[in-house]
Design a protein around this motif. Structure first.
Motif, short mmCIF file in Angstrom:
data_model
loop_
_atom_site.label_atom_id
_atom_site.label_comp_id
_atom_site.label_asym_id
_atom_site.label_seq_id
_atom_site.Cartn_x
_atom_site.Cartn_y
_atom_site.Cartn_z
N SER A 40 0.83 -1.20 0.00
CA SER A 40 0.00 0.00 0.00
C SER A 40 0.87 1.26 0.00
O SER A 40 2.06 1.19 0.29
N LYS A 52 -13.84 5.82 -7.84
CA LYS A 52 -13.21 4.54 -8.16
C LYS A 52 -11.71 4.74 -8.31
O LYS A 52 -11.22 5.84 -8.49
N SER A 59 -9.75 -2.24 -11.81
CA SER A 59 -10.25 -1.70 -10.55
C SER A 59 -9.52 -2.34 -9.38
O SER A 59 -9.23 -3.53 -9.39
N VAL A 60 -9.25 -1.52 -8.37
CA VAL A 60 -8.62 -2.00 -7.14
C VAL A 60 -9.36 -1.43 -5.93
O VAL A 60 -10.04 -0.42 -6.03
N LYS A 61 -9.24 -2.11 -4.80
CA LYS A 61 -9.83 -1.61 -3.57
C LYS A 61 -9.02 -0.43 -3.08
O LYS A 61 -7.82 -0.38 -3.23
N PHE A 62 -9.72 0.52 -2.45
CA PHE A 62 -9.04 1.66 -1.85
C PHE A 62 -9.76 2.05 -0.57
O PHE A 62 -10.93 1.72 -0.38
N ALA A 63 -9.06 2.73 0.31
CA ALA A 63 -9.63 3.19 1.57
C ALA A 63 -9.33 4.67 1.73
O ALA A 63 -8.27 5.13 1.35
#
Length: 65
Positions: A40, A52, A59-63
């Motif tokens: 990260s 997004k 697409s990737v996860k993000f916080a």
């Protein structure tokens, strides 16, 4: 807050401005170099809503914190 491991190389930013609503939307692409593998990294943002996120077109996860 990018570390020495993550180096920005190029930014491409496109805006669509709505003067009546006094708002804008847009798209940003950041080209980075990652010197060593990492799981990260953190990008600074202020008063933006991210819809997004992707890496190399996927697409990737993000916080957001």
């Amino acid at each position: 807050m990018l570390t020495e491991n993550v180096i920005p190389l190029n930014y491409k930013i496109d805006f669509d401005v709505d003067m009546e609503a006094l708002s804008f939307s847009g798209h940003e692409a950041i080209e980075i170099e990652i010197k060593k593998p990492c799981i990260s990294f953190i990008l600074n943002m202020s008063e933006l809503k991210i819809k997004k996120c992707g890496v190399n077109g996927k697409s990737v996860k993000f916080a957001i914190s």
